[in-house]
Structures are given as C-alpha cells and as structure tokens.
Design an enzyme around this catalytic site. Sequence first.
Site, PDB file in Angstrom:
ATOM      1  N   SER A 234       0.851  -1.196   0.000  1.00 38.25           N
ATOM      2  CA  SER A 234       0.000   0.000   0.000  1.00 38.25           C
ATOM      3  C   SER A 234       0.882   1.240   0.000  1.00 38.25           C
ATOM      4  CB  SER A 234      -0.957  -0.023   1.189  1.00 38.25           C
ATOM      5  OG  SER A 234      -0.252   0.077   2.394  1.00 38.25           O
ATOM      6  N   GLY A 236      -0.340   4.655   0.314  1.00 40.64           N
ATOM      7  CA  GLY A 236      -1.091   5.850   0.695  1.00 40.64           C
ATOM      8  C   GLY A 236      -1.878   6.404  -0.487  1.00 40.64           C
ATOM      9  N   ALA A 237      -1.783   7.732  -0.692  1.00 40.73           N
ATOM     10  CA  ALA A 237      -2.542   8.393  -1.765  1.00 40.73           C
ATOM     11  C   ALA A 237      -2.177   7.856  -3.152  1.00 40.73           C
ATOM     12  CB  ALA A 237      -2.292   9.890  -1.703  1.00 40.73           C
ATOM     13  N   GLY A 239      -1.987   4.760  -3.905  1.00 41.81           N
ATOM     14  CA  GLY A 239      -2.748   3.551  -4.190  1.00 41.81           C
ATOM     15  C   GLY A 239      -2.085   2.265  -3.749  1.00 41.81           C
ATOM     16  N   GLY A 265      -5.309   1.215   5.897  1.00 42.94           N
ATOM     17  CA  GLY A 265      -4.606  -0.041   5.592  1.00 42.94           C
ATOM     18  C   GLY A 265      -5.468  -1.246   5.952  1.00 42.94           C
ATOM     19  N   ASP A 266      -6.123  -1.182   7.109  1.00 42.81           N
ATOM     20  CA  ASP A 266      -6.977  -2.290   7.544  1.00 42.81           C
ATOM     21  C   ASP A 266      -8.165  -2.451   6.595  1.00 42.81           C
ATOM     22  OD1 ASP A 266      -5.237  -2.262   9.647  1.00 42.81           O
ATOM     23  OD2 ASP A 266      -6.601  -1.241  11.014  1.00 42.81           O
TER      24      ASP A 266
HETATM   25  N1  LIG Z   1      -4.678  10.070   0.915  1.00 47.71           N
HETATM   26  C1  LIG Z   1      -5.254   9.008   0.379  1.00 47.71           C
HETATM   27  N2  LIG Z   1      -6.058   9.144  -0.705  1.00 47.71           N
HETATM   28  C2  LIG Z   1      -6.660   8.071  -1.265  1.00 47.71           C
HETATM   29  N3  LIG Z   1      -6.510   6.822  -0.824  1.00 47.71           N
HETATM   30  C3  LIG Z   1      -5.713   6.617   0.240  1.00 47.71           C
HETATM   31  C4  LIG Z   1      -5.049   7.687   0.900  1.00 47.71           C
HETATM   32  N4  LIG Z   1      -4.335   7.190   1.916  1.00 47.71           N
HETATM   33  C5  LIG Z   1      -4.546   5.855   1.907  1.00 47.71           C
HETATM   34  N5  LIG Z   1      -5.371   5.502   0.899  1.00 47.71           N
HETATM   35  C6  LIG Z   1      -5.822   4.166   0.523  1.00 47.71           C
HETATM   36  O1  LIG Z   1      -5.664   3.306   1.649  1.00 47.71           O
HETATM   37  C7  LIG Z   1      -4.686   2.316   1.381  1.00 47.71           C
HETATM   38  C8  LIG Z   1      -3.894   2.028   2.637  1.00 47.71           C
HETATM   39  O2  LIG Z   1      -3.245   3.192   3.066  1.00 47.71           O
HETATM   40  P1  LIG Z   1      -1.732   3.220   3.545  1.00 47.71           P
HETATM   41  O3  LIG Z   1      -1.533   4.528   4.208  1.00 47.71           O
HETATM   42  O4  LIG Z   1      -0.850   2.880   2.424  1.00 47.71           O
HETATM   43  O5  LIG Z   1      -1.717   1.987   4.550  1.00 47.71           O
HETATM   44  P2  LIG Z   1      -1.339   1.886   6.083  1.00 47.71           P
HETATM   45  O6  LIG Z   1      -2.513   2.494   6.800  1.00 47.71           O
HETATM   46  O7  LIG Z   1      -1.236   0.421   6.333  1.00 47.71           O
HETATM   47  O8  LIG Z   1      -0.063   2.650   6.264  1.00 47.71           O
HETATM   48  C9  LIG Z   1      -3.859   2.860   0.225  1.00 47.71           C
HETATM   49  O9  LIG Z   1      -3.227   1.806  -0.489  1.00 47.71           O
HETATM   50  C10 LIG Z   1      -4.918   3.590  -0.571  1.00 47.71           C
HETATM   51  O10 LIG Z   1      -5.683   2.696  -1.368  1.00 47.71           O
HETATM   52  O1  LIG Z   2      -1.136  -3.181  16.024  1.00 47.56           O
HETATM   53  P1  LIG Z   2      -0.354  -1.948  15.685  1.00 47.56           P
HETATM   54  O2  LIG Z   2       0.612  -2.147  14.584  1.00 47.56           O
HETATM   55  O3  LIG Z   2       0.258  -1.350  16.924  1.00 47.56           O
HETATM   56  O4  LIG Z   2      -1.382  -0.897  15.117  1.00 47.56           O
HETATM   57  C1  LIG Z   2      -2.559  -0.613  15.771  1.00 47.56           C
HETATM   58  C2  LIG Z   2      -3.186   0.612  15.209  1.00 47.56           C
HETATM   59  O5  LIG Z   2      -3.382   0.443  13.819  1.00 47.56           O
HETATM   60  C3  LIG Z   2      -4.753   0.620  13.468  1.00 47.56           C
HETATM   61  O6  LIG Z   2      -5.342  -0.653  13.363  1.00 47.56           O
HETATM   62  C4  LIG Z   2      -4.866   1.397  12.186  1.00 47.56           C
HETATM   63  O7  LIG Z   2      -4.070   0.761  11.207  1.00 47.56           O
HETATM   64  P2  LIG Z   2      -3.956   1.272   9.711  1.00 47.56           P
HETATM   65  O8  LIG Z   2      -3.961   2.774   9.751  1.00 47.56           O
HETATM   66  O9  LIG Z   2      -2.679   0.670   9.216  1.00 47.56           O
HETATM   67  O10 LIG Z   2      -5.149   0.723   8.982  1.00 47.56           O
HETATM   68  C5  LIG Z   2      -5.365   1.368  14.641  1.00 47.56           C
HETATM   69  O11 LIG Z   2      -6.728   1.113  14.807  1.00 47.56           O
HETATM   70  C6  LIG Z   2      -4.540   0.894  15.811  1.00 47.56           C
HETATM   71  O12 LIG Z   2      -4.442   1.859  16.814  1.00 47.56           O
END
Ligand SMILES: Nc1ncnc2c1ncn2[C@@H]1O[C@H](COP(=O)(O)OP(=O)(O)O)[C@@H](O)[C@H]1O
Ligand SMILES: O=P(O)(O)OC[C@H]1O[C@](O)(COP(=O)(O)O)[C@@H](O)[C@@H]1O
Length: 321
Positions: A234, A236-237, A239, A265-266
């Site tokens: 993943s 972020g923005a 994709g 991410g979840d």
């Molecule tokens: N700013 C954003 N705009 C659009 N989609 C987003 C954005 N941030 C996250 N996403 C979507 O959520 C998914 C997971 O976000 P990401 O930040 O990469 O994961 P994590 O929360 O595990 O760090 C991305 O792959 C994307 O599809």
């Molecule tokens: O288990 P970790 O890695 O400490 O992360 C827990 C945190 O991640 C989250 O599940 C959010 O995760 P994502 O932003 O990656 O989707 C929160 O709800 C929680 O506080």
Amino acid sequence: MTMQLTNLKVVTVTLNPALDLTGHLQILTKGTVNQVQHCALEPAGKGVNVAKVLAELGAEVTATGFLGVENQTPFCQLFERSNIKDKFIRVQGATRINVKLVESSSQVSDINFPGVSVTAAAIVEFETMLANLSIDHDVFVIAGSLPIGVTPEQCAKWISQLQKAGKKVFFDSSNAALSAGIAVQPWLIKPNDEELAQWTKDTKHAKGESMAGKSLVEIAQQLASTGISNVVVSLGADGVMWLNHEGWLQAKPPQMAIVSTVGAGDTLVAGMCWGQLNNWNKKQTLGFATALSALAVTQVGVGVEDINEVITMSERITIGE
Ligand SMILES: Nc1ncnc2c1ncn2[C@@H]1O[C@H](COP(=O)(O)OP(=O)(O)O)[C@@H](O)[C@H]1O
Ligand SMILES: O=P(O)(O)OC[C@H]1O[C@](O)(COP(=O)(O)O)[C@@H](O)[C@@H]1O
C-alpha cells in the site's frame, strides 16, 4: 450490506487490539499544551478493524486474539452491534489506548502503546481456540503488532500451522513480527512502503546481503520468489501495487478529501479479503479494495458507510499493469 457469493468463513486475529483515541487539532506542537477540538474513542486494532469492515460488507466474521478485561465493554458492544462472533481470550488488565492526533493539514501522528501482558496460560487457551476455529473456517486474517508475552516466533508458528492445515492466511504486521511472518510464507501480506523498507533493512542484517538501493518492485518480487502468493504494497494516496502469479496490478485512487488516514490499511486488507470470499478476479478485487480504502480516509475510524458509494468509487479507480 451485500451478499457473499461463497460460503467461505473468515476469522480475524488481533493479538494486540486497541481503543483508538482520535483527536483533531489545528497544529500539533511538540513540547507545548495542545488543544484538541473534537475527539472520538473507538474499539480498534488491525484485526478488529478488518472484522468490522468485513461484517458490514456482509461476511460472517469471527474475531479472536487477546482482550483486557478491564475495558472490554466498547469491544463487546461493537461485536454485538456488528454481528461479529466474539472468540477473544480475556486477559488481566486493560487493552491499550492508542492516540491519533490529526492536524488540519490531515497529517496524523500515531502514538501506539505496547498493550496488555499475555501469560503462558492465555497463550495455551488461544492456541486451543485457533485450532478449534481452523476446523470450520477457511480464511484467517492475522493483523497488527504483538502484545507483551507473544513472540514473533510464536506468531510465525501460528501462521505456519494454519497454512499447513490448508487455510489462507492474510498477514499484516510490522517490524520483527513481519519479518518472522514473511519467513513462513503467508498467503498474502500487505506491508506499506515504510514497512517494506524496514523489512529490507532487517533482512540485510539477518542474511548479510545488501538490499540497499532496491526499488519497492524489486523487493516485492524478492518476497514473491520466497513463496508468498500475494504481495500487496500500500502506497497511501498513490494507491496499491499487487504482485501474484498473474503478475503485477496497480491501482490509483482519485484525490480524496482526507479526514483521517487511520484504518485505511486495515480497510484495504478487508477489501482484499472480501474479494477472496467472493471469488472475484484480480481486477475486481483490487478496484473494490482500493475504493473501499480511499473512502476510509474520508471518515474517522473504519466502516462501510454506503456500499453504493464504494461501487461508484470503484469505477473511479485507475487500474494498470
Ligand atoms: N490520501 C489518500 N487518498 C486516497 N486513498 C488513500 C489515501 N491514503 C490511503 N489511501 C488508501 O488506503 C490504502 C492504505 O493506506 P496506507 O496509508 O498505504 O496503509 P497503512 O494504513 O497500512 O499505512 C492505500 O493503499 C490507498 O488505497
Ligand atoms: O497493532 P499496531 O501495529 O500497533 O497498530 C494498531 C493501530 O493500527 C490501526 O489498526 C490502524 O491501522 P492502519 O492505519 O494501518 O489501517 C489502529 O486502529 C490501531 O491503533
């Protein structure tokens, strides 16, 4: 809510759940008093978030892991409300509270706490629970960090046992747990770019080989070559990139109005899992999962507010090889 097209049953495993305390403020300044404008406290943690999204999509979901007895009420209410079967092992103490501070620029500072202490007896109870659930469940999502008392090796052993029993394991973790999990080849992993870079550093130390200068594509290819069927990165923005036996597929969402990126991410993991539970093809799965996660950034916490919005958003996702 939609209909699931197969009768595959899913379990989410949250070894270290959390109550997420999200505070919105103008600017966060380190070392001074900061005023929060509005806040929310929600039961969360990676596997709990995945369970909530899957249940709202229409999956029959069972959730397990370790939950502190002292502050379990919000979790129990969520499980009841969302029709999630609660198979959590109760442990002494309180589940951690993770603080998420969201600035008006939409930058998020995460303060994640270590979590409850899990005893050897609770681990035995959990292992029995996992063995029982593996009798009649097909897909396991193991997500998040490890609480005190659970080692990366134990987590890897559970992944390994489930995989050997023919289960599909989705694994989303970080640091030492991610490295140990990768070594036993879960069916799908979903690191973000930072976690992948961190894994690269760790393996360099462990194997003495240099991964320095390798691109995310090369790193993902190396992971796939070790026997991980699906490497989903993943970005972020930017994709998502997904490598499996059919090759690469990439997805890019449109620009979103961000409220909080916590849980995106979840939500992506839940979307990927929903594709599997419906036996969808790769494009349909990735388009849906990317749309679901893009919409997740427009809200606090996770959940499917309107399935029609997700379907409309799926059509706005750019998919390419
Ligand atoms: N700013 C954003 N705009 C659009 N989609 C987003 C954005 N941030 C996250 N996403 C979507 O959520 C998914 C997971 O976000 P990401 O930040 O990469 O994961 P994590 O929360 O595990 O760090 C991305 O792959 C994307 O599809
Ligand atoms: O288990 P970790 O890695 O400490 O992360 C827990 C945190 O991640 C989250 O599940 C959010 O995760 P994502 O932003 O990656 O989707 C929160 O709800 C929680 O506080």
